[in-house]
Design a protein around this motif. Structure first.
Motif, mmCIF file in Angstrom:
data_model
loop_
_atom_site.group_PDB
_atom_site.id
_atom_site.type_symbol
_atom_site.label_atom_id
_atom_site.label_comp_id
_atom_site.label_asym_id
_atom_site.label_seq_id
_atom_site.Cartn_x
_atom_site.Cartn_y
_atom_site.Cartn_z
ATOM 1 N N THR A 29 115.430 80.687 71.886
ATOM 2 C CA THR A 29 114.914 81.106 73.193
ATOM 3 C C THR A 29 113.646 81.931 73.083
ATOM 4 O O THR A 29 113.010 82.242 74.086
ATOM 5 C CB THR A 29 115.987 81.932 73.933
ATOM 6 O OG1 THR A 29 116.353 83.057 73.127
ATOM 7 C CG2 THR A 29 117.213 81.071 74.219
ATOM 8 N N ALA A 30 113.272 82.313 71.875
ATOM 9 C CA ALA A 30 112.062 83.117 71.681
ATOM 10 C C ALA A 30 111.345 82.629 70.430
ATOM 11 O O ALA A 30 111.926 81.952 69.588
ATOM 12 C CB ALA A 30 112.408 84.597 71.560
ATOM 13 N N GLY A 31 110.082 83.011 70.299
ATOM 14 C CA GLY A 31 109.319 82.584 69.139
ATOM 15 C C GLY A 31 108.925 81.122 69.236
ATOM 16 O O GLY A 31 108.843 80.539 70.315
ATOM 17 N N ARG B 149 107.199 82.218 60.784
ATOM 18 C CA ARG B 149 108.506 82.682 61.256
ATOM 19 C C ARG B 149 109.155 81.711 62.242
ATOM 20 O O ARG B 149 110.185 82.031 62.840
ATOM 21 C CB ARG B 149 108.351 84.046 61.919
ATOM 22 C CG ARG B 149 107.883 85.134 60.964
ATOM 23 C CD ARG B 149 107.842 86.488 61.657
ATOM 24 N NE ARG B 149 107.421 87.540 60.743
ATOM 25 C CZ ARG B 149 107.311 88.813 61.077
ATOM 26 N NH1 ARG B 149 107.586 89.191 62.332
ATOM 27 N NH2 ARG B 149 106.916 89.714 60.188
ATOM 28 N N ALA B 150 108.584 80.555 62.392
ATOM 29 C CA ALA B 150 109.123 79.585 63.350
ATOM 30 C C ALA B 150 110.491 79.078 62.900
ATOM 31 O O ALA B 150 110.772 78.934 61.708
ATOM 32 C CB ALA B 150 108.163 78.413 63.504
ATOM 33 N N GLU B 151 111.357 78.794 63.880
ATOM 34 C CA GLU B 151 112.653 78.161 63.617
ATOM 35 C C GLU B 151 112.393 76.672 63.385
ATOM 36 O O GLU B 151 111.603 76.037 64.097
ATOM 37 C CB GLU B 151 113.569 78.345 64.821
ATOM 38 C CG GLU B 151 114.969 77.803 64.627
ATOM 39 C CD GLU B 151 115.836 78.737 63.791
ATOM 40 O OE1 GLU B 151 116.842 78.255 63.248
ATOM 41 O OE2 GLU B 151 115.483 79.931 63.679
ATOM 42 N N VAL C 171 106.942 74.724 71.245
ATOM 43 C CA VAL C 171 107.547 73.718 70.367
ATOM 44 C C VAL C 171 106.454 72.901 69.682
ATOM 45 O O VAL C 171 105.482 72.486 70.322
ATOM 46 C CB VAL C 171 108.479 72.767 71.156
ATOM 47 C CG1 VAL C 171 109.108 71.743 70.212
ATOM 48 C CG2 VAL C 171 109.555 73.565 71.884
ATOM 49 N N VAL C 172 106.638 72.675 68.372
ATOM 50 C CA VAL C 172 105.765 71.793 67.597
ATOM 51 C C VAL C 172 106.631 70.670 67.044
ATOM 52 O O VAL C 172 107.648 70.923 66.377
ATOM 53 C CB VAL C 172 105.072 72.548 66.442
ATOM 54 C CG1 VAL C 172 104.184 71.591 65.641
ATOM 55 C CG2 VAL C 172 104.245 73.700 66.976
#
Length: 550
Positions: free
Chosen positions: A363-365, A338-340, A393-394
């Protein structure tokens, strides 16, 4: 086309005209000098030289009183021996660099009776005027390829040369008989080599509890213990590992078989054979780890293991690797489905402002930012702030050594880093990677890669990494839905193990350095040669010797 190449006309023999075109396309000119050809090392005890020496000695006896010369070149077109009885002939050969160690490929010296037979795979006569380079036009010659009678591969070329405008018509039958004698000696040597390999295997396999496998050029021997321990796909991996064994001493390492069984491996070259290797396998435990649990196969240092360990980490993560090495998959394994996702390549489409707004909007996830090496300086600074503020962050990028200085500031903030190795360096894991790709392409299909096909695939350079492998297997899976994938099912360019499968450890390192230089320079061979500190001619020679696409 230059003036010399313009001489190609309908009056010229087709094989010579084709050779001239190849020479012109390589950048060679008719007035090119041959006094400074690169001299490279070769094996003075190679099976070709051992088989050819008595034949060359006999030819030298027949050359007494003539100005003729006989030259022997290996499969890389390196001159490995030459014979003559006239000092004037020796000086003439030295002036054109026809000396042991010189590579007489068409790229180096144009049309000639060593390089041209290797290109057309048959005997070729080259009269004086038919040589592409002016310095060779005083010579006439005939060259004939030498085939290994066991493998049918080209082992080298035998050439006879004289100082004359026309080649003597007796050159061809004289040399063809000599080539037949060399090929017969190669056959006899192969039989002796197989006998020595069998003797070494029998002596080592006396201990029934020990798994032993012997690999020859066209021969594999296995005892019962090895048959019980090994799966068919293990043979391709073991042969690849065995090929890196040193000429003296032994190679020792631990690995996990395709079944999940951890073993200790010991590989030794068999003396008196061309490339025979004896492999002993000792189980490190009696517990086999289930095949499906690839991430837990006692290899805590594998990339997937490190990625799994980072799933619960809240620190920024940097994943590096060559294009196609699986950076996106790795990032999603860490960040979650579910990452952006933001791609630095989209800056060109969205514009810097819109891209920055998307970056700030998360701002979340978790957030995945791909290909950070493409970010301009202003957005790199923005990204550094986001790394300090959160969310998780990846990042993905090219190998760290290739990152622009402006991007290094963002990479430096990431305490957790995973470098994904190139597919060409993952031989131990190749079978599992290929099986996973097949399963993803054809879920539930009963498809298996046969050991011979797997061996051919492992030996490929894979410049496109896992992405390239996926396309190759996708093409096959569209035609075949069940059964074994054999060598004949592979695309033509992937069927042969090629030269890479027969390289020594040092040669593999050199080949990998060339591949890396070409990648860094975007395929620009002039810049790649400068990066490596060698001439462009040497780069072309090494690429040809290693079977790299030019």
């Amino acid at each position: 086309m230059n003036a010399g190449a313009a001489q190609v006309s309908g009056a010229m023999r087709a094989e010579i005209a084709s050779s001239w075109r190849r020479a012109g396309m390589s950048g060679l000119r008719p007035d090119s000098g041959l006094d400074r050809l690169s001299i490279v090392e070769f094996d003075p005890d190679s099976r070709l030289r051992v088989a050819a020496t008595p034949v060359l000695d006999a030819l030298a006896e027949r050359l007494i009183g003539t100005t003729l010369c006989v030259a022997l070149a290996d499969s890389a077109c390196r001159i490995v021996d030459r014979r003559f009885t006239d000092l004037r002939t020796e000086r003439a050969l030295d002036r054109i660099s026809a000396v042991p160690g010189a590579q007489f490929t068409e790229e180096n010296v144009g049309t000639n009776a060593l390089g041209t037979p290797l290109e057309v795979l048959r005997g070729v006569t080259v009269h004086g005027r038919e040589h592409y380079v002016d310095a060779l036009k005083k010579f006439s010659c005939y060259g004939h390829p030498i085939r290994n009678p066991v493998t049918r591969r080209i082992e080298g070329v035998l050439d006879i040369t004289g100082v004359a405008p026309e080649a003597n018509p007796l050159f061809a039958p004289l040399l063809q008989r000599a080539v037949e004698d060399i090929e017969q000696r190669l056959w006899e040597g192969a039989r002796q080599s197989e006998k020595r390999l069998l003797q070494a295997f029998q002596q080592t396999a006396r201990h029934r509890c020990r798994a032993v496998v012997a690999f020859g050029d066209e021969l594999v021997l296995s005892n019962r213990a090895a048959l019980d321990l090994l799966d068919p796909t293990d043979h391709a991996v073991l042969r690849d590992i065995a090929s890196t064994a040193p000429s003296s001493g032994e190679l020792a390492r631990d690995l996990v078989l395709d079944s999940g069984a951890p073993v200790s491996l010991r590989a030794l070259k068999v003396g008196g054979t061309s490339d025979g290797v004896l492999v002993e396998l000792t189980p490190r435990s009696r517990t086999r780890i289930p095949r499906g649990r690839a991430a837990a196969r006692s290899r805590s240092s594998t990339p997937d293991d490190r990625l799994a360990g980072l799933r619960t980490s809240r620190e920024p993560v940097l994943i590096t690797g060559e294009p196609g090495s699986g950076r996106t998959r790795a990032a999603m394994l860490v960040a979650g489905p579910r990452a952006e996702v933001l791609d630095a390549a989209d800056v060109v489409v969205l514009g810097k402002r819109a891209w920055a707004e998307r970056l700030d909007s998360v701002t979340a996830g978790a957030l995945v930012v791909e290909r950070i090496e493409l970010l301009p300086g202003t957005l790199c600074a923005r990204l550094v702030r986001r790394l300090a503020e959160g969310p998780r962050v990846v990042l993905t990028s090219a190998p760290e050594a290739d990152l622009p200085d402006v991007v290094r500031s963002a990479a430096a903030i990431c305490p957790a880093r995973v470098d994904l190795p190139a597919l060409r360096n993952r031989h131990d894991e190749f079978a599992g990677i290929a099986r996973a790709v097949l399963t993803d392409l054809r879920p539930g299909a009963d498809l298996r890669i046969a050991p011979s096909a797997l061996e051919a695939l492992i030996a490929q350079p894979w410049p496109g990494n896992v992405r390239e492998l996926r396309e190759v297997l996708r093409t096959i899976a569209e035609r075949r839905t069940t059964g074994d994938i054999t060598v004949q099912d592979l695309p033509a360019a992937y069927r042969s193990p090629g030269r890479a499968a027969r390289l020594t450890g040092r040669e593999r390192a050199e080949r990998d350095a060339i591949v890396e230089a070409l990648r860094i320079t975007g395929g620009n061979k002039v810049h790649a040669a400068q990066h490596l500190g060698i001439s462009r001619t040497t780069l072309y020679n090494r690429m040809r010797a290693f079977g790299l696409p030019r």
